[in-house]
Motif scaffolding. Structure first.
Motif, PDB file in Angstrom:
ATOM      1  N   ARG A 137       0.831  -1.208   0.000  1.00 57.48           N
ATOM      2  CA  ARG A 137       0.000   0.000   0.000  1.00 57.48           C
ATOM      3  C   ARG A 137       0.861   1.253   0.000  1.00 57.48           C
ATOM      4  NH1 ARG A 137      -2.180   3.164   4.038  1.00 57.48           N
ATOM      5  NH2 ARG A 137      -1.666   1.674   5.677  1.00 57.48           N
ATOM      6  N   LEU A 138       1.930   1.238   0.796  1.00 60.75           N
ATOM      7  CA  LEU A 138       2.843   2.376   0.785  1.00 60.75           C
ATOM      8  C   LEU A 138       3.419   2.610  -0.608  1.00 60.75           C
ATOM      9  CD1 LEU A 138       4.813   1.814   4.135  1.00 60.75           C
ATOM     10  CD2 LEU A 138       3.205   3.670   3.637  1.00 60.75           C
ATOM     11  N   ARG A 139       3.789   1.519  -1.270  1.00 60.97           N
ATOM     12  CA  ARG A 139       4.328   1.664  -2.629  1.00 60.97           C
ATOM     13  C   ARG A 139       3.281   2.259  -3.567  1.00 60.97           C
ATOM     14  NH1 ARG A 139       4.644   0.314  -7.574  1.00 60.97           N
ATOM     15  NH2 ARG A 139       6.570  -0.266  -8.670  1.00 60.97           N
ATOM     16  N   ARG A 140       2.045   1.770  -3.478  1.00 63.28           N
ATOM     17  CA  ARG A 140       0.984   2.301  -4.339  1.00 63.28           C
ATOM     18  C   ARG A 140       0.753   3.782  -4.088  1.00 63.28           C
ATOM     19  NH1 ARG A 140      -1.646  -2.535  -2.868  1.00 63.28           N
ATOM     20  NH2 ARG A 140      -3.026  -1.380  -1.447  1.00 63.28           N
ATOM     21  N   GLU A 141       1.011   4.215  -2.868  1.00 66.96           N
ATOM     22  CA  GLU A 141       0.835   5.623  -2.515  1.00 66.96           C
ATOM     23  C   GLU A 141       2.033   6.475  -2.913  1.00 66.96           C
ATOM     24  OE1 GLU A 141       0.021   5.480   1.635  1.00 66.96           O
ATOM     25  OE2 GLU A 141      -2.052   4.773   1.372  1.00 66.96           O
ATOM     26  N   GLY A 142       2.986   5.873  -3.622  1.00 71.35           N
ATOM     27  CA  GLY A 142       4.112   6.637  -4.140  1.00 71.35           C
ATOM     28  C   GLY A 142       5.310   6.702  -3.224  1.00 71.35           C
ATOM     29  N   LYS A 143       5.441   5.732  -2.317  1.00 67.56           N
ATOM     30  CA  LYS A 143       6.537   5.750  -1.348  1.00 67.56           C
ATOM     31  C   LYS A 143       7.669   4.805  -1.777  1.00 67.56           C
ATOM     32  CE  LYS A 143       3.387   7.903   1.178  1.00 67.56           C
ATOM     33  NZ  LYS A 143       3.337   9.366   1.298  1.00 67.56           N
ATOM     34  N   VAL A 144       8.842   5.056  -1.211  1.00 66.56           N
ATOM     35  CA  VAL A 144       9.963   4.129  -1.292  1.00 66.56           C
ATOM     36  C   VAL A 144      10.022   3.372   0.028  1.00 66.56           C
ATOM     37  CG1 VAL A 144      12.466   3.885  -1.461  1.00 66.56           C
ATOM     38  CG2 VAL A 144      11.286   5.543  -2.897  1.00 66.56           C
ATOM     39  N   VAL A 145      10.020   2.053  -0.039  1.00 66.44           N
ATOM     40  CA  VAL A 145       9.988   1.208   1.152  1.00 66.44           C
ATOM     41  C   VAL A 145      11.245   0.331   1.168  1.00 66.44           C
ATOM     42  CG1 VAL A 145       8.723  -0.564   2.421  1.00 66.44           C
ATOM     43  CG2 VAL A 145       7.474   1.176   1.109  1.00 66.44           C
ATOM     44  N   PHE A 146      12.006   0.414   2.250  1.00 65.52           N
ATOM     45  CA  PHE A 146      13.129  -0.492   2.470  1.00 65.52           C
ATOM     46  C   PHE A 146      12.710  -1.524   3.517  1.00 65.52           C
ATOM     47  CE2 PHE A 146      15.510   2.831   0.459  1.00 65.52           C
ATOM     48  CZ  PHE A 146      16.663   2.248  -0.029  1.00 65.52           C
ATOM     49  N   VAL A 147      12.987  -2.789   3.230  1.00 66.09           N
ATOM     50  CA  VAL A 147      12.733  -3.854   4.183  1.00 66.09           C
ATOM     51  C   VAL A 147      14.061  -4.539   4.480  1.00 66.09           C
ATOM     52  CG1 VAL A 147      11.481  -5.977   4.686  1.00 66.09           C
ATOM     53  CG2 VAL A 147      10.401  -4.203   3.292  1.00 66.09           C
ATOM     54  N   CYS A 148      14.570  -4.305   5.677  1.00 64.83           N
ATOM     55  CA  CYS A 148      15.821  -4.921   6.117  1.00 64.83           C
ATOM     56  C   CYS A 148      15.466  -6.168   6.913  1.00 64.83           C
ATOM     57  CB  CYS A 148      16.623  -3.946   6.977  1.00 64.83           C
ATOM     58  SG  CYS A 148      18.059  -4.682   7.770  1.00 64.83           S
ATOM     59  N   LEU A 149      15.903  -7.317   6.416  1.00 60.87           N
ATOM     60  CA  LEU A 149      15.530  -8.574   7.050  1.00 60.87           C
ATOM     61  C   LEU A 149      16.739  -9.493   7.086  1.00 60.87           C
ATOM     62  CD1 LEU A 149      13.022  -9.967   8.241  1.00 60.87           C
ATOM     63  CD2 LEU A 149      12.617 -10.969   5.991  1.00 60.87           C
ATOM     64  N   HIS A 150      16.945 -10.120   8.227  1.00 61.00           N
ATOM     65  CA  HIS A 150      18.002 -11.127   8.369  1.00 61.00           C
ATOM     66  C   HIS A 150      17.327 -12.490   8.309  1.00 61.00           C
ATOM     67  CE1 HIS A 150      21.731 -12.964   9.566  1.00 61.00           C
ATOM     68  NE2 HIS A 150      21.153 -13.557  10.588  1.00 61.00           N
ATOM     69  N   PRO A 151      17.336 -13.158   7.149  1.00 61.83           N
ATOM     70  CA  PRO A 151      16.558 -14.397   7.004  1.00 61.83           C
ATOM     71  C   PRO A 151      17.120 -15.534   7.842  1.00 61.83           C
ATOM     72  CG  PRO A 151      17.894 -14.010   5.055  1.00 61.83           C
ATOM     73  CD  PRO A 151      18.035 -12.795   5.921  1.00 61.83           C
ATOM     74  N   ASN A 152      16.252 -16.158   8.615  1.00 65.91           N
ATOM     75  CA  ASN A 152      16.652 -17.358   9.354  1.00 65.91           C
ATOM     76  C   ASN A 152      15.676 -18.509   9.148  1.00 65.91           C
ATOM     77  OD1 ASN A 152      14.508 -16.612  11.126  1.00 65.91           O
ATOM     78  ND2 ASN A 152      15.947 -15.370  12.318  1.00 65.91           N
ATOM     79  N   GLU A 153      14.694 -18.290   8.262  1.00 66.33           N
ATOM     80  CA  GLU A 153      13.742 -19.332   7.887  1.00 66.33           C
ATOM     81  C   GLU A 153      13.530 -19.264   6.375  1.00 66.33           C
ATOM     82  OE1 GLU A 153      12.561 -21.598   9.778  1.00 66.33           O
ATOM     83  OE2 GLU A 153      13.026 -20.831  11.786  1.00 66.33           O
ATOM     84  N   PRO A 154      13.262 -20.401   5.730  1.00 66.42           N
ATOM     85  CA  PRO A 154      13.032 -20.373   4.274  1.00 66.42           C
ATOM     86  C   PRO A 154      11.931 -19.406   3.849  1.00 66.42           C
ATOM     87  CG  PRO A 154      13.358 -22.634   5.007  1.00 66.42           C
ATOM     88  CD  PRO A 154      13.279 -21.789   6.252  1.00 66.42           C
ATOM     89  N   TYR A 155      10.879 -19.275   4.674  1.00 61.55           N
ATOM     90  CA  TYR A 155       9.782 -18.396   4.253  1.00 61.55           C
ATOM     91  C   TYR A 155      10.194 -16.932   4.218  1.00 61.55           C
ATOM     92  CZ  TYR A 155       8.576 -16.856   9.046  1.00 61.55           C
ATOM     93  OH  TYR A 155       8.584 -16.293  10.300  1.00 61.55           O
TER      94      TYR A 155
END
Length: 202
Positions: A137-155
């Motif tokens: 939704r943020l992207r659709r509203e014209g925003k830049v979104v950063f998602v910082c994630l340290h993956p520890n599960e396949p999902y």
């Protein structure tokens, strides 16, 4: 929308100010998007977010948000440009240089850059779907979104591959770009970082 231009942050210690860690970044984001940021602890991910929001002062370079240098914006108004959502919800203090009256007013009425620093995802109560919908939704509203994630599960890898349109891998203080997780996986350092999760790359 966002230009990180020749940005460096060098941490030092001792009377001789010997460097202990440095981060360098140089990239441009021209349109609304969701960007994945990955890297081991201590690689500089949170430091990058702090530099983008203006809560940490760069050693050199600048961060332009819609053409406005965020480090030249009044301190209390920087959150009207870029917002850092930290996992621990800490308010990070930073040293103030120039008096606020000598700085510019923020041109944006509300933040258009949103940086999520290791948000908590779990498999209960539809929370993943809620957060995914929120980012989109943020992207659709014209925003830049950063998602910082340290993956520890396949999902986690599946979620990033589904959500993000481009990626950065932070390795030893450098940002390495990739259009997909598959592109990043060509880097031995990235596969070493994922460890046992590497075979689960989408």
């Amino acid at each position: 929308m966002l230009r990180v231009e020749g940005l460096t942050k060098v941490y030092t210690r001792g009377l001789r100010r010997a460097p202990t860690f440095s981060l360098t970044a140089d990239f441009t984001i021209t349109e609304p998007s969701i960007v994945g940021l990955l890297g081991p602890n201590g690689s500089g991910k949170t430091t990058l977010f702090e530099l983008i929001t203006g809560s940490n002062r760069p050693t050199s370079g600048r961060v332009l948000c819609d053409g406005q240098d965020i480090h030249r914006v009044r301190y209390r108004e920087r959150s009207r440009i870029a917002m850092h959502y930290h996992q621990s919800y800490q308010v990070r203090a930073f040293r103030r240089g120039l008096p606020a009256l000598l700085l510019e007013r923020a041109r944006s009425p509300a933040p258009f850059i949103h940086l999520f620093d290791e948000p908590q995802f779990n498999l209960q109560d539809g929370y993943i779907g809620f957060m995914s919908d929120f980012f989109r939704r943020l992207r659709r509203e014209g925003k830049v979104v950063f998602v910082c994630l340290h993956p520890n599960e396949p999902y986690h890898l599946e979620l990033l591959a589904e959500l993000c349109e481009r990626f950065f891998f932070v390795h030893q203080g450098r940002l390495l770009p990739g259009e997909s997780l598959a592109e990043l996986s060509a880097m031995p350092a990235f596969r070493d970082y994922l460890g046992k999760l590497a075979p689960n790359l989408p």
